[in-house]
Design a protein around this motif. Structure first.
Motif, PDB file in Angstrom:
ATOM      1  N   GLU A 182      -8.327  10.953   2.302  1.00 38.61           N
ATOM      2  CA  GLU A 182      -8.202  10.285   1.005  1.00 38.61           C
ATOM      3  C   GLU A 182      -8.191   8.759   1.189  1.00 38.61           C
ATOM      4  OE1 GLU A 182      -6.986   8.658  -2.573  1.00 38.61           O
ATOM      5  OE2 GLU A 182      -5.693   8.556  -0.803  1.00 38.61           O
ATOM      6  N   ARG A 193     -12.141   2.834  -3.625  1.00 36.93           N
ATOM      7  CA  ARG A 193     -12.403   3.609  -4.830  1.00 36.93           C
ATOM      8  C   ARG A 193     -13.802   3.358  -5.393  1.00 36.93           C
ATOM      9  NH1 ARG A 193      -7.252   3.429  -4.071  1.00 36.93           N
ATOM     10  NH2 ARG A 193      -5.836   4.923  -5.034  1.00 36.93           N
ATOM     11  N   VAL A 244       1.962   1.882  -3.512  1.00 39.02           N
ATOM     12  CA  VAL A 244       0.894   2.543  -4.278  1.00 39.02           C
ATOM     13  C   VAL A 244       0.773   4.000  -3.859  1.00 39.02           C
ATOM     14  CG1 VAL A 244      -1.592   2.568  -4.716  1.00 39.02           C
ATOM     15  CG2 VAL A 244      -0.377   0.389  -4.615  1.00 39.02           C
ATOM     16  N   PHE A 245       0.862   4.247  -2.566  1.00 40.02           N
ATOM     17  CA  PHE A 245       0.736   5.597  -2.012  1.00 40.02           C
ATOM     18  C   PHE A 245       1.757   6.549  -2.651  1.00 40.02           C
ATOM     19  CE2 PHE A 245       1.684   8.895   1.087  1.00 40.02           C
ATOM     20  CZ  PHE A 245       0.435   9.264   1.569  1.00 40.02           C
ATOM     21  N   GLN A 300      -7.659  -1.327  -1.874  1.00 36.08           N
ATOM     22  CA  GLN A 300      -7.507  -0.192  -2.777  1.00 36.08           C
ATOM     23  C   GLN A 300      -8.707  -0.084  -3.713  1.00 36.08           C
ATOM     24  OE1 GLN A 300      -5.206   2.149  -2.708  1.00 36.08           O
ATOM     25  NE2 GLN A 300      -3.882   1.238  -1.161  1.00 36.08           N
ATOM     26  N   THR A 313      -6.850   6.092  -0.256  1.00 32.91           N
ATOM     27  CA  THR A 313      -5.571   5.387  -0.254  1.00 32.91           C
ATOM     28  C   THR A 313      -4.838   5.586   1.068  1.00 32.91           C
ATOM     29  OG1 THR A 313      -5.366   5.685  -2.640  1.00 32.91           O
ATOM     30  CG2 THR A 313      -3.362   5.104  -1.450  1.00 32.91           C
ATOM     31  N   SER A 332       0.822  -1.209   0.000  1.00 33.80           N
ATOM     32  CA  SER A 332       0.000   0.000   0.000  1.00 33.80           C
ATOM     33  C   SER A 332       0.855   1.258   0.000  1.00 33.80           C
ATOM     34  CB  SER A 332      -0.931   0.002   1.216  1.00 33.80           C
ATOM     35  OG  SER A 332      -1.872  -1.041   1.140  1.00 33.80           O
ATOM     36  N   VAL A 364       3.626   5.956  -5.447  1.00 28.71           N
ATOM     37  CA  VAL A 364       3.488   5.992  -6.913  1.00 28.71           C
ATOM     38  C   VAL A 364       2.413   6.993  -7.325  1.00 28.71           C
ATOM     39  CG1 VAL A 364       2.710   4.654  -8.914  1.00 28.71           C
ATOM     40  CG2 VAL A 364       4.382   3.673  -7.341  1.00 28.71           C
ATOM     41  N   LEU A 365       1.332   7.014  -6.564  1.00 25.71           N
ATOM     42  CA  LEU A 365       0.233   7.943  -6.861  1.00 25.71           C
ATOM     43  C   LEU A 365       0.493   9.344  -6.299  1.00 25.71           C
ATOM     44  CD1 LEU A 365      -2.872   5.651  -6.169  1.00 25.71           C
ATOM     45  CD2 LEU A 365      -1.810   6.208  -8.367  1.00 25.71           C
ATOM     46  N   ARG A 366       1.599   9.499  -5.569  1.00 29.42           N
ATOM     47  CA  ARG A 366       2.018  10.792  -5.019  1.00 29.42           C
ATOM     48  C   ARG A 366       0.959  11.405  -4.103  1.00 29.42           C
ATOM     49  NH1 ARG A 366       5.026  13.751 -10.230  1.00 29.42           N
ATOM     50  NH2 ARG A 366       6.559  12.076 -10.586  1.00 29.42           N
ATOM     51  N   LYS A 367       0.447  10.593  -3.215  1.00 29.43           N
ATOM     52  CA  LYS A 367      -0.529  11.083  -2.250  1.00 29.43           C
ATOM     53  C   LYS A 367       0.186  11.861  -1.146  1.00 29.43           C
ATOM     54  CE  LYS A 367      -3.964   9.099  -4.302  1.00 29.43           C
ATOM     55  NZ  LYS A 367      -5.016   9.896  -4.989  1.00 29.43           N
TER      56      LYS A 367
END
Length: 298
Positions: free
Chosen positions: A178, A233, A50-51, A229, A180, A47, A53-56
């Motif tokens: 958010e 969504r 992913v966090f 995830q 994620t 996770s 990579v998605l630039r959260k």
């Protein structure tokens, strides 16, 4: 709902059904606390990947980190321990059937929760049907006596569904966070809490078989990180009731895998119990009453 949304629901239900097979493989070599600790740790690492990579953005409030971490302990760490623990005494398919009671438990908790959704007559009927199904599931163990641990295992699964129901209501307070971020921080909290407990209670894991590693990784990456995830969504778009349809898929997949790959036996009374639980879910959803012409208020 769109075809894409239905495909995602079926996919998530199928992957969660596989998680009971993975648990059954893991408890051959590992203790239940270690299984859960590894699951949430692997899921947390995936996770965070992913966090980033998605630039959260990272949270700024230490209090929010603590609250989400605590949410992870009760929604992930403890239930994920109870299910493999139960599978030491009852088949994986039966465990998955009991897990299908989660929406029914959620109706009960939400009704009494401050600001929660009050149960209408259709949901009350669904709760009654759900507990009738649970009684059918427990009837073989009651007839045989509780010495074999089956009743205890069924009770542990029921506790897990109650925890799921409570944390679903608690999660409403994080609606501005958010999705994620919720999953990532909660899984991290679950890992930080469960790993020390696993080491103290069961020691360092000793794994000899490659399938144990494969099951552990699949359980963490696919059955936990990926599915949560997707869930966070899809939920805002289709709603909790529609998403709960995955509970029709999960036990079916778990039963088929348990019988086909693990040689487990599911009794006819267990199938009957699953059917009654599914009836309860349909009543809660309201569509079965709408189909018969008795309109359920929105």
């Amino acid at each position: 709902m769109s075809t894409r949304d239905w495909a995602l629901i079926i996919f998530v239900g199928s992957i969660w059904g596989c998680s009971f097979l993975f648990n059954a493989v893991l408890i051959r070599e590992l203790g239940p606390v270690t299984v859960a600790a590894g699951r949430v740790t692997i899921a947390a690492v995936a996770s965070w990947a992913v966090f980033f990579v998605l630039r959260k953005p990272l949270l700024r409030s230490p209090k929010l980190y603590f609250q989400l971490g605590l949410l992870g302990v009760f929604s992930y760490a403890i239930p994920f321990t109870l299910f493999p623990l139960s599978q030491s005494y009852i088949p994986s398919g039966l465990t998955a059937i009991i897990n299908a009671l989660t929406p029914i438990m959620t109706v009960i908790v939400s009704h009494f929760w401050l600001g929660g959704e009050k149960a209408r007559y259709n949901k009350a009927m669904g709760v009654v049907a759900g507990f009738a199904g649970a009684a059918l599931l427990a009837s073989p163990a009651l007839a045989a006596g509780s010495g074999n641990g089956q009743l205890w295992a069924i009770g542990a699964c029921l506790i897990a569904t109650v925890l799921y129901a409570i944390t679903l209501n608690v999660a409403r307070s994080f609606r501005d966070v958010e999705p994620t971020t919720i999953a990532t921080v909660a899984l991290t909290g679950a890992a930080l809490a469960s790993v020390p407990v696993a080491l103290v209670a069961e020691g360092l894991p000793h794994i000899e078989h490659a399938e144990t590693w494969a099951a552990w990784i699949a359980l963490g990456v696919f059955s936990t990180a990926l599915t949560f995830q997707i869930m966070y969504r899809v939920l805002p778009r289709i709603g909790a009731t529609n998403f709960a349809s995955n509970t029709f898929v999960t036990p079916v997949v778990a039963i088929l895998l348990g019988m086909g790959l693990l040689g487990e036996t599911i009794l006819p009374v267990h199938v009957a119990g699953m059917a009654v639980i599914f009836l309860g879910l349909l009543l809660i959803d309201g569509r079965i009453l709408n189909f018969w012409g008795r309109r359920v208020p929105a």
